[in-house]
Design a protein around this motif. Sequence first.
Motif, PDB file in Angstrom:
ATOM      1  N   ALA A  57       2.254  -3.075  -4.962  1.00 22.60           N
ATOM      2  CA  ALA A  57       1.893  -3.326  -3.694  1.00 22.60           C
ATOM      3  C   ALA A  57       0.336  -3.390  -3.578  1.00 22.60           C
ATOM      4  CB  ALA A  57       2.249  -1.997  -2.926  1.00 22.60           C
ATOM      5  N   ALA A  58      -0.362  -2.713  -4.303  1.00 28.39           N
ATOM      6  CA  ALA A  58      -1.795  -2.896  -4.337  1.00 28.39           C
ATOM      7  C   ALA A  58      -2.267  -4.270  -4.669  1.00 28.39           C
ATOM      8  CB  ALA A  58      -2.495  -1.836  -5.073  1.00 28.39           C
ATOM      9  N   LEU A  59      -1.349  -4.617  -5.774  1.00 24.93           N
ATOM     10  CA  LEU A  59      -1.684  -5.884  -6.649  1.00 24.93           C
ATOM     11  C   LEU A  59      -1.589  -7.027  -5.402  1.00 24.93           C
ATOM     12  CD1 LEU A  59      -0.396  -5.557 -10.097  1.00 24.93           C
ATOM     13  CD2 LEU A  59      -2.744  -5.810  -9.506  1.00 24.93           C
ATOM     14  N   LEU A  60      -0.391  -6.876  -4.820  1.00 22.48           N
ATOM     15  CA  LEU A  60       0.087  -7.924  -3.808  1.00 22.48           C
ATOM     16  C   LEU A  60      -1.032  -8.006  -2.565  1.00 22.48           C
ATOM     17  CD1 LEU A  60       3.926  -8.209  -3.447  1.00 22.48           C
ATOM     18  CD2 LEU A  60       2.399  -9.771  -4.287  1.00 22.48           C
ATOM     19  N   ALA A  61      -1.426  -6.763  -2.156  1.00 24.65           N
ATOM     20  CA  ALA A  61      -2.361  -6.778  -0.929  1.00 24.65           C
ATOM     21  C   ALA A  61      -3.741  -7.408  -1.366  1.00 24.65           C
ATOM     22  CB  ALA A  61      -2.572  -5.342  -0.705  1.00 24.65           C
ATOM     23  N   ASP A  62      -4.129  -7.064  -2.738  1.00 28.38           N
ATOM     24  CA  ASP A  62      -5.162  -7.915  -3.048  1.00 28.38           C
ATOM     25  C   ASP A  62      -5.080  -9.370  -3.026  1.00 28.38           C
ATOM     26  OD1 ASP A  62      -8.054  -7.411  -4.331  1.00 28.38           O
ATOM     27  OD2 ASP A  62      -6.989  -8.499  -5.854  1.00 28.38           O
ATOM     28  N   TYR A  63      -4.108  -9.758  -3.619  1.00 30.24           N
ATOM     29  CA  TYR A  63      -3.623 -11.141  -4.052  1.00 30.24           C
ATOM     30  C   TYR A  63      -3.384 -11.999  -2.555  1.00 30.24           C
ATOM     31  CZ  TYR A  63      -1.456 -15.283  -5.689  1.00 30.24           C
ATOM     32  OH  TYR A  63      -1.121 -16.582  -6.061  1.00 30.24           O
ATOM     33  N   THR A  69      -9.517  -0.898   1.210  1.00 31.29           N
ATOM     34  CA  THR A  69      -9.586   0.381   1.490  1.00 31.29           C
ATOM     35  C   THR A  69      -8.487   1.048   1.873  1.00 31.29           C
ATOM     36  OG1 THR A  69     -10.119  -0.113   3.735  1.00 31.29           O
ATOM     37  CG2 THR A  69     -12.092  -0.087   2.308  1.00 31.29           C
ATOM     38  N   ALA A  70      -7.431   0.200   2.016  1.00 37.56           N
ATOM     39  CA  ALA A  70      -5.987   0.692   2.513  1.00 37.56           C
ATOM     40  C   ALA A  70      -5.116   1.083   1.175  1.00 37.56           C
ATOM     41  CB  ALA A  70      -5.398  -0.123   3.509  1.00 37.56           C
ATOM     42  N   SER A  71      -4.064   1.767   1.333  1.00 32.12           N
ATOM     43  CA  SER A  71      -3.178   2.014   0.532  1.00 32.12           C
ATOM     44  C   SER A  71      -1.964   1.388   1.006  1.00 32.12           C
ATOM     45  CB  SER A  71      -2.672   3.657   0.359  1.00 32.12           C
ATOM     46  OG  SER A  71      -3.789   4.252  -0.122  1.00 32.12           O
ATOM     47  N   TYR A  72      -1.249   0.666   0.149  1.00 33.73           N
ATOM     48  CA  TYR A  72      -0.055   0.016   0.564  1.00 33.73           C
ATOM     49  C   TYR A  72       1.416   0.175  -0.236  1.00 33.73           C
ATOM     50  CZ  TYR A  72      -3.661  -3.172   2.472  1.00 33.73           C
ATOM     51  OH  TYR A  72      -4.460  -3.664   2.973  1.00 33.73           O
ATOM     52  N   CYS A  73       2.479  -0.112   0.269  1.00 30.10           N
ATOM     53  CA  CYS A  73       3.876  -0.075  -0.360  1.00 30.10           C
ATOM     54  C   CYS A  73       4.634  -1.161   0.034  1.00 30.10           C
ATOM     55  CB  CYS A  73       4.541   1.244   0.262  1.00 30.10           C
ATOM     56  SG  CYS A  73       5.983   1.792  -0.532  1.00 30.10           S
ATOM     57  N   TRP A 127       8.641  -7.080   1.154  1.00 32.25           N
ATOM     58  CA  TRP A 127       8.026  -6.978   2.639  1.00 32.25           C
ATOM     59  C   TRP A 127       6.774  -5.846   2.230  1.00 32.25           C
ATOM     60  CZ3 TRP A 127      13.412  -5.540   4.467  1.00 32.25           C
ATOM     61  CH2 TRP A 127      14.311  -6.635   4.652  1.00 32.25           C
ATOM     62  N   LEU A 128       5.548  -6.110   2.699  1.00 33.29           N
ATOM     63  CA  LEU A 128       4.390  -5.198   2.363  1.00 33.29           C
ATOM     64  C   LEU A 128       4.192  -4.546   3.675  1.00 33.29           C
ATOM     65  CD1 LEU A 128       1.834  -4.785   0.644  1.00 33.29           C
ATOM     66  CD2 LEU A 128       0.723  -6.593   2.004  1.00 33.29           C
ATOM     67  N   PHE A 129       3.784  -3.298   3.222  1.00 35.50           N
ATOM     68  CA  PHE A 129       3.155  -2.306   4.638  1.00 35.50           C
ATOM     69  C   PHE A 129       2.026  -1.555   4.287  1.00 35.50           C
ATOM     70  CE2 PHE A 129       6.549   0.089   2.906  1.00 35.50           C
ATOM     71  CZ  PHE A 129       6.230   1.381   3.521  1.00 35.50           C
ATOM     72  N   ALA A 130       1.113  -1.040   5.339  1.00 35.12           N
ATOM     73  CA  ALA A 130       0.073  -0.160   4.722  1.00 35.12           C
ATOM     74  C   ALA A 130       0.889   1.317   4.816  1.00 35.12           C
ATOM     75  CB  ALA A 130      -0.827  -0.302   5.812  1.00 35.12           C
ATOM     76  N   LEU A 131       0.463   2.008   3.905  1.00 29.93           N
ATOM     77  CA  LEU A 131       0.981   3.478   3.677  1.00 29.93           C
ATOM     78  C   LEU A 131       0.022   4.268   4.248  1.00 29.93           C
ATOM     79  CD1 LEU A 131       3.655   4.970   2.363  1.00 29.93           C
ATOM     80  CD2 LEU A 131       2.175   5.197   0.315  1.00 29.93           C
ATOM     81  N   THR A 132       0.305   4.835   5.381  1.00 30.53           N
ATOM     82  CA  THR A 132      -0.773   5.918   6.073  1.00 30.53           C
ATOM     83  C   THR A 132      -0.435   7.073   6.131  1.00 30.53           C
ATOM     84  OG1 THR A 132       0.150   5.018   8.168  1.00 30.53           O
ATOM     85  CG2 THR A 132      -1.664   3.635   7.322  1.00 30.53           C
ATOM     86  N   ASN A 186       4.117   1.679  -4.933  1.00 31.03           N
ATOM     87  CA  ASN A 186       3.110   2.241  -4.603  1.00 31.03           C
ATOM     88  C   ASN A 186       2.277   2.926  -5.607  1.00 31.03           C
ATOM     89  OD1 ASN A 186       4.922   4.360  -4.779  1.00 31.03           O
ATOM     90  ND2 ASN A 186       3.990   5.579  -3.467  1.00 31.03           N
ATOM     91  N   ALA A 187       2.408   2.491  -6.963  1.00 31.48           N
ATOM     92  CA  ALA A 187       1.693   3.121  -7.765  1.00 31.48           C
ATOM     93  C   ALA A 187       0.032   2.628  -7.741  1.00 31.48           C
ATOM     94  CB  ALA A 187       2.381   2.725  -9.231  1.00 31.48           C
TER      95      ALA A 187
END
Length: 294
Positions: A57-63, A69-73, A127-132, A186-187
């Motif tokens: 998730a983090a890799l895809l969000a950055d890509y 600054t957000a966490s992703y799942c 499917w990507l989403f912010a893990l809040t 979400n690692a």
Amino acid sequence: MNKSVTLYLPNLQMTDFAANEGPLALILSKANKIDRESVAHPYQNFFQGLDGAVPAAALLADYLGESRTASYCLASPIECHVDQKTAYFVQRVTQLSEADENTLLEKLNHFLAEDGIALRRADKGIWLFALTHHTDVHFHDPATLVGKSLASYLPTGKDAVYWHRLLTECQMLLVEYGLSVWFWGNANPTKLKTDYDALYTDDLILKALAKSVGIIAKPLPTAWEPMLLQNTNELFIEPPHDLMAPLLSALRQGKIKSLKLITEQKEYMLKRRHLYYFWRSKRISNDSTTVSKN
């Protein structure tokens, strides 16, 4: 010449090529065969530093240029086989049309809005989403679950109960489609490295992994081009079989030093000298013998 090429064909079945006299059969019969040890995740074949969990998730969000600054799942539609005792993971569903995926996303997002979760399509079946919230949880990557009982791999951690409930509710929501939803990826990001300097793939997460270690990532070619050999150590993920003949020709001509083919159970290492091992037959119907390195 120190160039080397690696081909990853995880689903290759030896019996499919028992009567094949083409370039793939030549590779399988002439090459040194090495039994492989299983790994927790296929990506560990190519990237070091993955301790059993891929921070997809983090890799895809950055890509994709999302905020750092957000966490992703991630969430994905999955297919399960259900019997009287449990549900078994069959596969992550990637063959849906974009329109069908959008229909599922619309239905899920309408339901998940109350939980503050908004899914968006990053790639086929991803499917990507912010893990809040409820972030103290560990999910299992679907790539490691094929054929396993989902009951043994449900989310764990202090917030696991919340995600158990959400998984059940999403499954009930999608029962008419014969699908379930799985949360994963979400690692935490970690420092990675690889021996490859160029990667050819259509897998978006592998492209994101390549970006994270600073190597070249290009789309998987549909036809042979001499420019494909411009890097030193190249990796092709599930390439078309018609690349085999040009690669064998390049090996014969000394343009590459070695050609490696990786399947789920074996590695096949072919060097130029192996092409002249006339005592290695092209018959591969009985592939139980492991040839030692030489």
